[in-house]
Design an enzyme around this catalytic site. Structure first.
Site, PDB file in Angstrom:
ATOM      1  N   ASP A   1     -44.979 -35.622  34.509  1.00 21.34           N
ATOM      2  CA  ASP A   1     -45.547 -34.342  34.060  1.00 21.34           C
ATOM      3  C   ASP A   1     -46.608 -34.607  32.992  1.00 21.34           C
ATOM      4  OD1 ASP A   1     -43.234 -33.223  31.452  1.00 21.34           O
ATOM      5  OD2 ASP A   1     -43.704 -35.263  32.149  1.00 21.34           O
TER       6      ASP A   1
ATOM      7  N   ASP B   1     -46.844 -39.762  29.669  1.00 21.93           N
ATOM      8  CA  ASP B   1     -46.804 -40.009  31.117  1.00 21.93           C
ATOM      9  C   ASP B   1     -48.024 -40.821  31.543  1.00 21.93           C
ATOM     10  OD1 ASP B   1     -45.666 -37.197  30.428  1.00 21.93           O
ATOM     11  OD2 ASP B   1     -44.680 -37.740  32.308  1.00 21.93           O
TER      12      ASP B   1
ATOM     13  N   ASN C   1     -44.370 -30.763  30.754  1.00 19.94           N
ATOM     14  CA  ASN C   1     -45.173 -30.640  29.520  1.00 19.94           C
ATOM     15  C   ASN C   1     -46.149 -29.475  29.607  1.00 19.94           C
ATOM     16  OD1 ASN C   1     -44.138 -32.845  28.028  1.00 19.94           O
ATOM     17  ND2 ASN C   1     -45.280 -34.249  29.332  1.00 19.94           N
TER      18      ASN C   1
ATOM     19  N   THR D   1     -40.484 -39.441  34.812  1.00 16.55           N
ATOM     20  CA  THR D   1     -40.766 -39.340  33.369  1.00 16.55           C
ATOM     21  C   THR D   1     -40.978 -37.885  32.952  1.00 16.55           C
ATOM     22  OG1 THR D   1     -43.155 -39.627  33.687  1.00 16.55           O
ATOM     23  CG2 THR D   1     -41.836 -41.632  33.359  1.00 16.55           C
TER      24      THR D   1
ATOM     25  N   PHE E   1     -36.001 -33.018  26.168  1.00 17.93           N
ATOM     26  CA  PHE E   1     -36.868 -32.100  26.916  1.00 17.93           C
ATOM     27  C   PHE E   1     -36.751 -32.243  28.438  1.00 17.93           C
ATOM     28  CE2 PHE E   1     -40.446 -29.293  27.430  1.00 17.93           C
ATOM     29  CZ  PHE E   1     -41.186 -29.801  28.483  1.00 17.93           C
ATOM     30  N   ASN E   2     -36.871 -33.476  28.964  1.00 14.09           N
ATOM     31  CA  ASN E   2     -36.887 -33.648  30.422  1.00 14.09           C
ATOM     32  C   ASN E   2     -35.597 -33.147  31.065  1.00 14.09           C
ATOM     33  OD1 ASN E   2     -39.436 -34.744  30.407  1.00 14.09           O
ATOM     34  ND2 ASN E   2     -38.718 -36.859  30.366  1.00 14.09           N
TER      35      ASN E   2
ATOM     36  N   HIS F   1     -42.363 -42.590  24.871  1.00 12.54           N
ATOM     37  CA  HIS F   1     -41.189 -42.348  25.699  1.00 12.54           C
ATOM     38  C   HIS F   1     -41.353 -42.888  27.130  1.00 12.54           C
ATOM     39  CE1 HIS F   1     -40.089 -39.599  22.437  1.00 12.54           C
ATOM     40  NE2 HIS F   1     -41.200 -38.909  22.630  1.00 12.54           N
ATOM     41  N   ASP F   2     -42.336 -42.361  27.838  1.00 10.06           N
ATOM     42  CA  ASP F   2     -42.405 -42.600  29.282  1.00 10.06           C
ATOM     43  C   ASP F   2     -42.739 -44.028  29.696  1.00 10.06           C
ATOM     44  OD1 ASP F   2     -43.727 -39.258  29.874  1.00 10.06           O
ATOM     45  OD2 ASP F   2     -41.687 -39.981  29.577  1.00 10.06           O
TER      46      ASP F   2
HETATM   47  O1  RIB Z   1     -38.658 -35.881  25.487  1.00 11.64           O
HETATM   48  C1  RIB Z   1     -39.768 -36.675  25.831  1.00 11.64           C
HETATM   49  C2  RIB Z   1     -40.192 -36.420  27.229  1.00 11.64           C
HETATM   50  O2  RIB Z   1     -40.613 -35.066  27.356  1.00 11.64           O
HETATM   51  C3  RIB Z   1     -41.404 -37.255  27.675  1.00 11.64           C
HETATM   52  O3  RIB Z   1     -41.307 -37.497  29.049  1.00 11.64           O
HETATM   53  C4  RIB Z   1     -42.573 -36.354  27.410  1.00 11.64           C
HETATM   54  O4  RIB Z   1     -43.677 -36.616  28.285  1.00 11.64           O
HETATM   55  C5  RIB Z   1     -41.987 -35.019  27.746  1.00 11.64           C
HETATM   56  O5  RIB Z   1     -42.076 -34.851  29.144  1.00 11.64           O
HETATM   57 CA    CA Z   2     -43.148 -36.863  30.546  1.00 10.56          CA
END
Ligand code: RIB
Ligand code: CA
Length: 320
Positions: free
Chosen positions: A10, A15, A37, A121, A162-163, A235-236
């Site tokens: 996303d 990403d 996102n 991701t 979040f994901n 993160h990703d």
């Molecule tokens: O919590 C972090 C994640 O949420 C990452 O994948 C960032 O791109 C958002 O999608």
């Molecule tokens: Ca992401």
């Protein structure tokens, strides 16, 4: 050896980092886009712009699910901007999309590519929809390396990342699919922030791609530094790194369940680490036996941030 993989994402600043890292380190068969996102329209546009500025236009991009399976859709403009990729000035995309839904693309590729990995991701809606559409999919997927969840704290809520929080029901279907999972959660990814020093190192490379990446991370991190004092987590790309260099992340098998009912914990990835004796999981210690449900995932419990940055900076220097 390069693992065959599809990145489901996303974009989203981090990403894009996953795509750039994966394009040089994976046997990369395509990108599928999902809501997260930003809207699906934005994340798909951002994926098209990424493959164009990075000269990766041979990578197929298939557009996926525009909203979660059940809950209402949520975006993260406060982190990634309205476009989902605020910061750099990128030309409008011209590369065309694959004329196939992301879910059908994942299923079709699983029939033709042996030992295929999925690297989600973003929210897990596309993966879950593929599992619903083709219940035999797990028999053809070698593994999933996902950025999502947390062994400790969340970000969208105190309990959920979040994901996962965007589509907990989808995450539940993935974690109960039987596919081998590497879960790269906030507990490790937050230990790899895009600091001002790292962004300066990237900008110093001085190419078009690295200038765009530095502009992205400036937007993504400078704002977070103002609010939290720490730059945005990488993160990703760590979900990609998990398949590239086994020295970057340390994993422990645990049973992970996604909370679907909790008033305060909806979307939490509850990881059962009771068999791990040391309180500081980053330090290897005795492993006991507990009577809980058998592990269904390998959960990342430690990260070598410097080793990640060494890999990522080397890879970025290969782009135009
Ligand atoms: O919590 C972090 C994640 O949420 C990452 O994948 C960032 O791109 C958002 O999608
Ligand atoms: Ca992401």
């Amino acid at each position: 050896m390069k693992f065959a993989a599809i990145i489901d994402c996303d974009p989203g600043h981090d990403d894009v980092m996953a795509i750039l890292l994966g394009a040089r380190t994976l046997d990369f068969h395509g990108i599928t886009t999902v809501h997260g996102n930003a809207s699906l329209e934005h994340t798909t546009r951002n994926a098209r712009q990424t493959v164009e500025f990075a000269n990766l236009t041979s990578l197929p991009i298939a557009k996926g699910m525009p909203r979660p399976l059940l809950r209402e859709v949520h975006y993260a403009p406060e982190v990634h901007g309205e476009s989902g990729l605020d910061g750099p000035v990128l030309p409008p995309p011209t590369v065309s999309l694959r004329d196939q839904h992301a879910v059908d693309f994942i299923i079709e590729q699983s029939h033709t590519i042996p030992d295929l990995y999925l690297v989600p991701t973003g929210p897990l809606t596309n993966i879950a929809a593929a599992l619903l559409r083709d219940p035999s999919l797990p028999s053809r997927i070698k593994g999933i390396s996902l950025m999502g969840g947390s062994l400790t704290f969340g970000n969208s809520t105190p309990a959920s990342e979040f994901n996962i929080w965007c589509d907990p029901e989808a995450a539940h279907l993935v974690f109960t699919s039987g596919i081998p999972i590497k879960m790269v959660g906030l507990n490790v990814t937050r230990q790899v922030p895009a600091t001002a020093e790292r962004v300066a190192q990237i900008r110093k490379i001085g190419r078009t791609t690295t200038t765009h990446v530095a502009d992205m991370l400036d937007f993504y991190s400078v704002r977070l530094i103002k609010e939290y004092g720490v730059g945005g987590g990488m993160h990703d790309p760590l979900a990609v790194a998990a398949l590239v260099d086994p020295e970057i992340l340390r994993f422990e098998p645990m049973h992970v369940v996604v909370e679907l009912k909790g008033e305060h914990t909806y979307g939490m990835t509850l990881c059962d680490g009771r068999h791990l004796r040391p309180d500081n999981l980053a330090i290897p210690g005795p492993t006991g036996i507990h009577e809980g449900a058998p592990p269904n995932a390998e959960v990342a419990i430690a990260v070598n941030a410097d080793r990640f940055w060494e890999l990522f900076l080397d890879i970025l220097a290969t782009y135009p």
